[in-house]
Design an enzyme around this catalytic site. Sequence first.
Site, PDB file in Angstrom:
ATOM      1  N   GLY A  48       0.840  -1.196   0.000  1.00  0.00           N
ATOM      2  CA  GLY A  48       0.000   0.000   0.000  1.00  0.00           C
ATOM      3  C   GLY A  48       0.872   1.242   0.000  1.00  0.00           C
ATOM      4  N   GLN A 100       2.899  10.109   1.008  1.00  0.00           N
ATOM      5  CA  GLN A 100       4.208   9.433   1.106  1.00  0.00           C
ATOM      6  C   GLN A 100       5.119   9.749  -0.073  1.00  0.00           C
ATOM      7  OE1 GLN A 100       2.268   5.428   2.060  1.00  0.00           O
ATOM      8  NE2 GLN A 100       4.216   5.278   3.106  1.00  0.00           N
ATOM      9  N   CYS A 131       5.684   0.067   7.203  1.00  0.00           N
ATOM     10  CA  CYS A 131       5.333   1.220   6.387  1.00  0.00           C
ATOM     11  C   CYS A 131       6.541   1.591   5.528  1.00  0.00           C
ATOM     12  CB  CYS A 131       4.952   2.393   7.297  1.00  0.00           C
ATOM     13  SG  CYS A 131       4.460   3.869   6.402  1.00  0.00           S
ATOM     14  N   LEU A 132       6.301   1.890   4.257  1.00  0.00           N
ATOM     15  CA  LEU A 132       7.414   2.237   3.370  1.00  0.00           C
ATOM     16  C   LEU A 132       8.093   3.532   3.816  1.00  0.00           C
ATOM     17  CD1 LEU A 132       5.905   1.276  -0.100  1.00  0.00           C
ATOM     18  CD2 LEU A 132       7.596   0.011   1.237  1.00  0.00           C
ATOM     19  N   HIS A 141      -4.706   1.551   7.326  1.00  0.00           N
ATOM     20  CA  HIS A 141      -3.355   2.128   7.464  1.00  0.00           C
ATOM     21  C   HIS A 141      -3.161   3.250   6.432  1.00  0.00           C
ATOM     22  CE1 HIS A 141       1.223   1.504   7.844  1.00  0.00           C
ATOM     23  NE2 HIS A 141       1.093   2.277   6.781  1.00  0.00           N
ATOM     24  N   GLU A 142      -3.593   2.997   5.191  1.00  0.00           N
ATOM     25  CA  GLU A 142      -3.385   3.989   4.122  1.00  0.00           C
ATOM     26  C   GLU A 142      -4.298   5.210   4.303  1.00  0.00           C
ATOM     27  OE1 GLU A 142      -0.760   3.646   2.509  1.00  0.00           O
ATOM     28  OE2 GLU A 142      -0.448   1.537   2.990  1.00  0.00           O
ATOM     29  N   HIS A 196      -2.805   7.582   6.612  1.00  0.00           N
ATOM     30  CA  HIS A 196      -1.795   8.464   5.998  1.00  0.00           C
ATOM     31  C   HIS A 196      -2.437   9.748   5.468  1.00  0.00           C
ATOM     32  CE1 HIS A 196       2.059   6.426   6.035  1.00  0.00           C
ATOM     33  NE2 HIS A 196       1.552   5.308   5.563  1.00  0.00           N
TER      34      HIS A 196
HETATM   35 NI    NI Z   1       2.419   3.400   5.596  1.00  0.00          NI
END
Ligand code: NI
Length: 173
Positions: free
Chosen positions: A46, A51, A95-96, A137-138, A141
Amino acid sequence: MSIRPILIHPDPRLKKTARPVPEIADSVRKLAEDMLETMYDAPGIGLAAPQVGVSSRLLVMDCVKEEGEAPRPMALVNPEVTWASEELALHEEGCLSIPEQYAEIERPAEVMVRWTDLDGQERQEHFTGLWATCVQHEIDHLDGKLFIDYLGPLKRQMITRKMAKLKREKARA
Ligand code: NI
């Protein structure tokens, strides 16, 4: 399509509430394509527009993990949770924007989400399992929230310090 750099925590752009997407313009479709390519390249399941430094309510995801199963790339514009189960589920999240840090986070096990797709159509879907965790989660963000915000202050600060150090090392390299 092009791979975009992913912001690493701590970064003020990851803490901002993202702006609603007013219409599905070509620039939105291009951004979604770039985000999917960036996500698959990372690799991740995701990615949210903040991000990659874009303050827009857009996220992409693909939680298909089985070897040999067809990928299911999804792009959600202006997503909203319209229902969440009372039942909670614990999943290990990463998380990226917070590389190599993982923690068990408790969230509603199932959610109903409404969004606009890249053709401008209203969509709604009931997500369960990993998909439910990922979409929540997304969406977080888009509201400037990271999974580490669910942890206690000590653990959160420890991870933040590690990430700040990682960023300093990267900047020197
Ligand atoms: Ni994340």
